[in-house]
Design a protein around this motif. Structure first.
Motif, PDB file in Angstrom:
ATOM      1  N   LEU A  39      32.045  -6.385  77.920  1.00 29.09           N
ATOM      2  CA  LEU A  39      31.236  -5.161  77.806  1.00 29.09           C
ATOM      3  C   LEU A  39      31.628  -4.362  76.570  1.00 29.09           C
ATOM      4  O   LEU A  39      30.768  -3.759  75.906  1.00 29.09           O
ATOM      5  N   GLN A  40      32.917  -4.356  76.228  1.00 28.48           N
ATOM      6  CA  GLN A  40      33.355  -3.660  75.015  1.00 28.48           C
ATOM      7  C   GLN A  40      32.781  -4.337  73.775  1.00 28.48           C
ATOM      8  O   GLN A  40      32.349  -3.677  72.829  1.00 28.48           O
ATOM      9  N   MET A  41      32.749  -5.674  73.794  1.00 35.27           N
ATOM     10  CA  MET A  41      32.178  -6.411  72.667  1.00 35.27           C
ATOM     11  C   MET A  41      30.666  -6.205  72.576  1.00 35.27           C
ATOM     12  O   MET A  41      30.095  -6.163  71.482  1.00 35.27           O
ATOM     13  N   ALA A  42      30.002  -6.085  73.716  1.00 32.67           N
ATOM     14  CA  ALA A  42      28.554  -5.847  73.721  1.00 32.67           C
ATOM     15  C   ALA A  42      28.233  -4.466  73.157  1.00 32.67           C
ATOM     16  O   ALA A  42      27.218  -4.283  72.477  1.00 32.67           O
ATOM     17  N   ARG A  43      29.096  -3.485  73.414  1.00 30.30           N
ATOM     18  CA  ARG A  43      28.897  -2.133  72.862  1.00 30.30           C
ATOM     19  C   ARG A  43      29.227  -2.082  71.370  1.00 30.30           C
ATOM     20  O   ARG A  43      28.818  -1.151  70.670  1.00 30.30           O
ATOM     21  N   GLY A  44      29.988  -3.059  70.909  1.00 25.19           N
ATOM     22  CA  GLY A  44      30.436  -3.018  69.516  1.00 25.19           C
ATOM     23  C   GLY A  44      31.508  -1.980  69.302  1.00 25.19           C
ATOM     24  O   GLY A  44      31.654  -1.432  68.206  1.00 25.19           O
ATOM     25  N   ASP A  45      32.275  -1.710  70.368  1.00 26.66           N
ATOM     26  CA  ASP A  45      33.337  -0.704  70.295  1.00 26.66           C
ATOM     27  C   ASP A  45      34.560  -1.337  69.641  1.00 26.66           C
ATOM     28  O   ASP A  45      35.529  -1.706  70.294  1.00 26.66           O
ATOM     29  N   ARG A  46      34.493  -1.472  68.312  1.00 25.53           N
ATOM     30  CA  ARG A  46      35.534  -2.183  67.567  1.00 25.53           C
ATOM     31  C   ARG A  46      36.193  -1.272  66.533  1.00 25.53           C
ATOM     32  O   ARG A  46      35.745  -0.167  66.277  1.00 25.53           O
ATOM     33  N   VAL A  47      37.253  -1.783  65.929  1.00 26.00           N
ATOM     34  CA  VAL A  47      37.979  -1.042  64.907  1.00 26.00           C
ATOM     35  C   VAL A  47      37.138  -0.983  63.634  1.00 26.00           C
ATOM     36  O   VAL A  47      36.596  -1.993  63.203  1.00 26.00           O
ATOM     37  N   ARG A  48      37.018   0.195  63.043  1.00 28.65           N
ATOM     38  CA  ARG A  48      36.291   0.344  61.796  1.00 28.65           C
ATOM     39  C   ARG A  48      37.179   1.063  60.788  1.00 28.65           C
ATOM     40  O   ARG A  48      37.964   1.948  61.138  1.00 28.65           O
ATOM     41  N   GLU A  49      37.052   0.664  59.541  1.00 22.07           N
ATOM     42  CA  GLU A  49      37.786   1.296  58.452  1.00 22.07           C
ATOM     43  C   GLU A  49      36.776   1.915  57.487  1.00 22.07           C
ATOM     44  O   GLU A  49      35.571   1.644  57.562  1.00 22.07           O
ATOM     45  N   SER A  50      37.256   2.752  56.587  1.00 18.91           N
ATOM     46  CA  SER A  50      36.351   3.363  55.613  1.00 18.91           C
ATOM     47  C   SER A  50      37.084   3.642  54.309  1.00 18.91           C
ATOM     48  O   SER A  50      38.320   3.744  54.277  1.00 18.91           O
ATOM     49  N   ILE A  51      36.292   3.751  53.253  1.00 14.18           N
ATOM     50  CA  ILE A  51      36.823   4.144  51.953  1.00 14.18           C
ATOM     51  C   ILE A  51      35.799   5.061  51.303  1.00 14.18           C
ATOM     52  O   ILE A  51      34.588   4.817  51.400  1.00 14.18           O
ATOM     53  N   ALA A  52      36.249   6.135  50.694  1.00  8.42           N
ATOM     54  CA  ALA A  52      35.348   7.134  50.125  1.00  8.42           C
ATOM     55  C   ALA A  52      35.410   7.109  48.598  1.00  8.42           C
ATOM     56  O   ALA A  52      36.477   7.244  48.006  1.00  8.42           O
ATOM     57  N   ILE A  53      34.237   6.908  47.988  1.00  9.16           N
ATOM     58  CA  ILE A  53      34.108   7.049  46.535  1.00  9.16           C
ATOM     59  C   ILE A  53      33.671   8.491  46.284  1.00  9.16           C
ATOM     60  O   ILE A  53      32.581   8.896  46.691  1.00  9.16           O
ATOM     61  N   ILE A  54      34.516   9.256  45.630  1.00  8.43           N
ATOM     62  CA  ILE A  54      34.277  10.679  45.419  1.00  8.43           C
ATOM     63  C   ILE A  54      33.481  10.879  44.132  1.00  8.43           C
ATOM     64  O   ILE A  54      33.785  10.252  43.111  1.00  8.43           O
ATOM     65  N   PRO A  55      32.455  11.755  44.150  1.00  7.80           N
ATOM     66  CA  PRO A  55      31.730  12.048  42.908  1.00  7.80           C
ATOM     67  C   PRO A  55      32.674  12.514  41.804  1.00  7.80           C
ATOM     68  O   PRO A  55      33.558  13.336  42.036  1.00  7.80           O
TER      69      PRO A  55
END
Length: 348
Positions: A108-124
């Protein structure tokens, strides 16, 4: 009730009892028996980290779970996923499953896509060397472009720009752990291409800009000259007016960019006399490439300058600028606002 009917009722009750028992057993297997071991392989001591590859079917998912230490039988996983009507809804990615979690909770967790996410910000306003340093130091990115030249990076992205400066759209990019850095560069470059193309097609008439790349260069200068949204269109106008009159742009950020990463924050008179391709005091027209990553707002301002005859501007010390049409007015404004800034600095 006839004996025949009684017999049918008896067999129906028996089958219902068997079905109930099987459903109870299935429920127990799916939701009561733990498949996640009571130990941690993640940063959090209460979770177990597992990665599922893209385009994985149920058999492959079962194999990947088993390989990474979960007690996931392929047949049971197939039955469980189809019983929960989520056989085709399981999403790839990196998951943190609670220790002792059942197969049902995992699915059920996999069906929700409740997974680890990372991010990176390119600043103007970020330069390419700042972006590459940021990308190279991100711990959740697979660094395939680290150490290659900017020219090689462009080749890997199949782009023919003179430089990779300015071609990545400032934004926050979300990705799964262990994403290739090249994929993030590609997403940011495609996002910039899309924005630049749309804004170029809707630009104001009569701009002294030959290509969308010229627009990108001008937008990068606008980005570095002001952070105030209300001033961007006027800053753009000053440079557009100067280009139309054949005047040098005379903008410090281009000179600073020509100095490069070694710039120490102090722009000296000697720097203004140093002949580089980015010295817009010595060379008329636009510099050869952008000098930073411009925001969508700066690109819009470059494509739609304000209606004004202003040729000069000076910082007022509060983040805004004073715009002048004549050199005499500009010199008076410089005297007024720079003296005010100097006085405040001295008082502090």
């Amino acid at each position: 009730m006839s004996r025949k009917i009684q017999k049918k009722v008896f067999f129906l009750k028996r089958w219902l009892a068997v079905a109930a028992a099987l459903l109870s057993l299935l429920y127990g297997v799916i939701f009561l028996l733990p498949v996640v071991p009571n130990q941690s392989n993640g940063a959090d001591g209460s979770v177990y980290k597992v990665k599922i590859n893209p385009n994985s079917g149920l058999t492959s998912i079962a194999a990947q779970l088993s390989t990474q230490g979960l007690a996931a039988n392929s047949i049971v996983l197939h039955i469980a996923a189809r019983s929960l009507f989520i056989g085709s809804k399981l999403k790839p990615g990196t998951y943190l499953f609670p220790n002792g979690a059942s197969l049902g909770k995992v699915l059920l967790q996999m069906a929700r896509g409740d997974r680890v996410r990372e991010s990176i910000a390119i600043i103007p306003g970020m330069t390419i060397w700042q972006l590459r340093t940021l990308m190279n130091s991100h711990p959740s990115i697979v660094h395939r472009t680290k150490g290659i030249s900017n020219k090689e990076l462009l080749q890997l992205l199949n782009l023919s720009y003179p430089s990779d400066e300015g071609i990545f759209l400032p934004d926050t990019y979300v990705f799964d752990p262990d994403e290739l850095d090249l994929n993030i560069y590609r997403r940011a470059a495609q996002a910039m291409q899309k924005q630049l193309s749309q804004i170029w097609d809707q630009r104001a008439e009569g701009l002294p800009l030959k290509t969308s790349y010229d627009l990108l260069i001008l937008a990068s200068i606008v980005e570095k000259e002001t952070g105030r949204q209300s001033d961007r269109a006027m800053v753009s106008t000053v440079f557009i007016n100067r280009l139309n009159k054949g005047m040098p742009l005379q903008t410090d950020p281009t000179v600073i960019y020509g100095i490069g990463p070694k710039f120490d924050g102090n722009l000296r008179k000697a720097d203004l006399r140093k002949d580089t391709a980015y010295n817009t005091y010595m060379h008329k027209g636009l510099p050869p490439t952008p000098i930073a990553m411009p925001s969508k707002e700066s690109i819009m301002a470059a494509a739609h300058p304000a209606k004004s005859n202003a040729l000069f501007f000076v910082a007022k010390g509060d983040g805004s600028s004073h715009f002048s049409q004549s050199l005499k007015e500009h010199e008076a404004a410089v005297d007024q606002y720079q003296r005010k800034i100097t006085s405040k600095t001295s008082a502090n």
